[in-house]
Design an enzyme around this catalytic site. Structure first.
Site, PDB file in Angstrom:
ATOM      1  N   HIS A 132     107.563  15.229  37.206  1.00 21.27           N
ATOM      2  CA  HIS A 132     107.216  13.930  36.609  1.00 21.27           C
ATOM      3  C   HIS A 132     105.715  13.697  36.722  1.00 21.27           C
ATOM      4  O   HIS A 132     105.140  13.778  37.803  1.00 21.27           O
ATOM      5  CB  HIS A 132     107.974  12.813  37.320  1.00 21.27           C
ATOM      6  CG  HIS A 132     107.677  11.449  36.771  1.00 21.27           C
ATOM      7  ND1 HIS A 132     107.933  11.110  35.460  1.00 21.27           N
ATOM      8  CD2 HIS A 132     107.130  10.350  37.353  1.00 21.27           C
ATOM      9  CE1 HIS A 132     107.566   9.849  35.261  1.00 21.27           C
ATOM     10  NE2 HIS A 132     107.074   9.373  36.388  1.00 21.27           N
ATOM     11  N   CYS A 178      65.154  32.437  44.703  1.00 26.06           N
ATOM     12  CA  CYS A 178      63.955  32.994  44.081  1.00 26.06           C
ATOM     13  C   CYS A 178      63.815  34.435  44.581  1.00 26.06           C
ATOM     14  O   CYS A 178      64.535  34.868  45.489  1.00 26.06           O
ATOM     15  CB  CYS A 178      62.722  32.158  44.444  1.00 26.06           C
ATOM     16  SG  CYS A 178      62.302  32.201  46.211  1.00 26.06           S
ATOM     17  N   CYS A 216     106.727  11.834  29.851  1.00 26.61           N
ATOM     18  CA  CYS A 216     105.741  11.430  30.860  1.00 26.61           C
ATOM     19  C   CYS A 216     104.446  12.231  30.757  1.00 26.61           C
ATOM     20  O   CYS A 216     103.358  11.700  30.995  1.00 26.61           O
ATOM     21  CB  CYS A 216     106.335  11.522  32.253  1.00 26.61           C
ATOM     22  SG  CYS A 216     106.889  13.179  32.717  1.00 26.61           S
ATOM     23  N   CYS A 233      66.161  27.409  43.795  1.00 28.10           N
ATOM     24  CA  CYS A 233      66.503  28.310  44.896  1.00 28.10           C
ATOM     25  C   CYS A 233      67.242  27.546  45.978  1.00 28.10           C
ATOM     26  O   CYS A 233      66.839  26.432  46.357  1.00 28.10           O
ATOM     27  CB  CYS A 233      65.229  28.946  45.460  1.00 28.10           C
ATOM     28  SG  CYS A 233      65.503  29.971  46.929  1.00 28.10           S
TER      29      CYS A 233
END
Length: 712
Positions: free
Chosen positions: A620, A570, A364, A541
């Site tokens: 599974h 900034c 699987c 920023c």
């Protein structure tokens, strides 16, 4: 352009290739001439509700067509949907049986009330033939039969007309005497009116005539023994039974012995699907085993042979198939790679039982991964388009699997088992694995591509990887995080950046197998914004939008600054934000800023799109796949959705389901999703939220990595 005229009448259907002037996939045409380059010049027929009058055609490559007889072309012409024509052609046994139907043959038709049994009464010509090039369409007049085998029409009424695509099953003649006995034109004691065929109609075959002349012997005389070496059959054996028409039914032996009134050994078989006229385990008045109604078939054991569809686990070899060849053979393997399944064709090609990739012996993890990567992904299609090294059987085997999935919608377990054997490690054949382990082998050893991700840590040189594992502490996150929040937090916590924009990003969630998961629910991010995770890329920023020069990990969970969002500033905003008493202890770091980018220039966003999700529940694996741009275009795939037979001799039944409800849920805003109650969501949506293991994202605009030079 030189051409040679075709004398003998030839018809064809276009099965692949891009749409060209006059022709597209599913179109039916008649060959008028062939070019010296092997191309076909032909007339194009409409079909469906339109007439069979040809239109001006065009030119199509021979390898993009499939030859048809006139009778086959007329039957397909009445099927209005091009995709349904191709779907029917992909089922050669059914189409062959439909082409050979005889009057009073028993079929199952697709009706507004569901799938109903019916008797074929007439083959009808549809449309007027006004000139020699016109082609009549052909449909079937049928008489619907109720469950007690009495006619559903109690007074004379026009018989309904069905196309070949409306017939979902042709009931093998040997199953009729088990529940429906036809004698002297009667059914259950009710007289049926004789129906005269229209003289201009072509004859239908005489497939069922002999059987009805001697109904008491049908179960023996109408079954052909395929030329297969003798194999000992026992209780639990997977078998197939082939009728004289070429129809094959499959099942598991539930009983062996001599039934009342017989002298030789018979087998009681529980079939994979309902066949009208079969029982629930009774033969005559005696019960031999118990199963669902219309599933029990009794035949002489000499008429059974091993199921040829699947890998034979006891012998480790493939069971030979019957030597008979069908008048409509399956598509031959083409050198041309099949494109990803289109959104418009996905539902008709893929949805249903025995669709997708069939699971076998702990496969699987591999089935779900292959289906997610290659069924519909546009970006990952570049991998399949790579010319395969003919000396590398692994690459060729993978291409065959992908092409089979994309063309026919089903890959048998045997094909995947051959691929698992070639991976070079016995554990890939038998043991449970995790998808990331298979992905590493797939991309590095089989496809030989460079790592999809280039990660830079703490300013050092970049390192390659194929998947990205989320690492973080639970206290850093909200109770139900998004994938975007998890990725951002993990990258900042580990001081990781992407060296470049990846073409494919597979993000593994913070869980370990089926035993531990850090979060009970994770919300999928339909788009991932990785702009702020790229090394040496301009960033804006968080406060003012100008060019950012500083980044702060400690600001990430700040509840006053949108917790979970990456914070970069900034120089001015960095100073202002960190003057707050609660942030004075933070340690923002300087960013590497490109020198030529103006401080007020807009920063482009780098987005990736979700195309698949791998999920795990109790060891599974299953997958969800986004097969198109429509928000509702979601499929759920389970390679072991059901099983026929026991653990030793049975086989798995893969299934694909459409789940548009997932699109409704994920279309909500981020705020609505954060407030959502997963326990109130639909079943498949809840499963995605609870069991997600790996999210797969793609950048459709970017090509995939080139070949790995070290592996060449």
């Amino acid at each position: 352009m030189e051409t040679k005229t075709v004398v003998m009448e030839k018809f064809f259907i276009v099965i692949r290739g891009k749409s060209r002037k006059g022709f597209c996939r599913g179109c039916i045409g008649r060959v008028e001439a062939e070019t010296q380059r092997g191309e076909l010049m032909g007339l194009l027929y409409g079909g469906g509700s339109s007439s069979g009058t040809p239109k001006s055609g065009g030119i199509v490559k021979r390898e993009d067509t499939y030859p048809l007889t006139r009778h086959q072309a007329q039957l397909l012409l009445y099927v209005s949907s091009a995709s349904k024509r191709l779907e029917l052609l992909c089922n050669p046994q059914l189409f062959t049986a439909i082409c050979e139907l005889s009057q009073n043959d028993l079929v199952v038709v697709r009706h507004k009330k569901g799938h109903l049994p019916a008797l074929v009464k007439n083959l009808m010509q549809i449309g007027r033939k006004e000139n020699k090039d016109d082609l009549h369409m052909l449909g079937f007049e049928v008489e619907l039969v109720d469950s007690e085998c009495s006619l559903s029409s109690k007074k004379p009424a026009p018989l309904p007309l069905f196309s070949a695509a409306d017939i979902v099953q042709v009931v093998p003649s040997y199953s009729v005497p088990l529940g429906l006995h036809w004698k002297d034109g009667q059914c259950g004691g009710l007289n049926r009116k004789a129906v005269t065929r229209i003289n201009s109609m072509p004859n239908i075959g005489s497939r069922g005539r002999q059987a009805r002349e001697n109904p008491t012997e049908q179960s023996v005389t109408q079954i052909q023994s395929p030329s297969i070496p003798h194999v000992s059959l026992e209780m639990g054996s997977m078998v197939e039974v082939v009728s004289s028409s070429g129809i094959t039914v499959y099942g598991v032996i539930r009983w062996l012995g001599v039934p009342a009134g017989k002298t030789d050994e018979w087998a009681g078989i529980e079939l994979d699907y309902d066949v009208n006229g079969c029982s629930d385990g009774k033969y005559g008045s005696q019960r031999y085993f118990t199963c669902k109604g219309n599933r029990a078939l009794f035949v002489p054991v000499t008429k059974c042979s091993p199921d040829s569809r699947f890998f034979n686990s006891s012998t480790g070899s493939k069971t030979p198939k019957p030597t008979e060849t069908s008048p409509v053979p399956p598509f031959e393997e083409s050198e041309e790679d099949a494109p990803p399944v289109l959104e418009s064709e996905a539902l008709s090609l893929l949805v249903g039982r025995m669709k997708g990739i069939q699971g076998h012996v702990n496969s699987c993890y591999l089935d779900a991964t292959l289906f997610s990567l290659f069924s519909s992904s546009v970006t990952l299609n570049n991998i399949c388009q790579k010319p395969a090294d003919r000396e590398q059987p692994l690459t060729c085997t993978l291409r065959r699997i992908v092409n089979c999935l994309r063309r026919q919608g089903f890959v048998p377990a045997e094909s995947v088992m051959n691929f698992r054997k070639q991976l070079g490690c016995d554990t890939f054949r038998t043991e449970e694995k995790d998808p990331e382990e298979f992905i590493n082998v797939l991309f590095q050893k089989v496809l030989r591509v460079e790592p999809l991700l280039k990660l830079r840590s703490r300013g050092e040189t970049s390192q390659g990887a194929y998947t990205f594992q989320i690492f973080l502490e639970k206290k850093q996150m909200v109770q139900m995080p998004t994938v975007q929040q998890l990725l951002d937090t993990s990258c900042l916590s580990c001081d990781l950046k992407f060296e470049e924009m990846p073409s494919c990003l597979m993000v593994q969630m913070p869980r370990f197998g089926n035993k531990y998961k850090m979060f009970s629910h994770i919300i999928p991010s339909m788009e991932l914004d990785i702009t702020d995770l790229l090394h040496y890329s301009p960033r804006e920023c968080f406060v003012c939008g100008h060019l950012a020069e500083h980044e702060c990990l400690q600001c990430l969970p700040d509840r006053k600054l949108q917790p979970g969002r990456i914070k970069q500033y900034c120089t001015t905003c960095n100073t202002q934000v960190h003057t707050h008493p609660s942030r004075q202890g933070h340690s923002p770091k300087a960013l590497a800023v490109p020198a030529d980018v103006p401080t007020d220039a807009p920063v482009p966003r780098h987005m990736m799109q979700l195309f698949a999700v791998l999920c795990i529940q109790t060891s599974h694996y299953v997958s969800f796949v986004k097969y198109g741009p429509d928000p509702h275009s979601w499929l759920f795939f389970d390679s072991m959705a059901d099983r026929c037979g026991d653990d030793q001799s049975g086989y798995n039944i893969p299934e694909i389901r459409a789940c548009p409800e997932l699109g409704d849920f994920l279309s909500q805003s981020e705020e609505e999703l954060a407030r959502a109650n997963p326990s109130q969501a639909p079943e498949l949506t809840r499963r995605l939220l609870c069991d997600s293991y790996m999210f797969l994202y793609q950048n459709p605009a970017a090509p995939l990595s080139t070949s790995n030079p070290q592996e060449s």
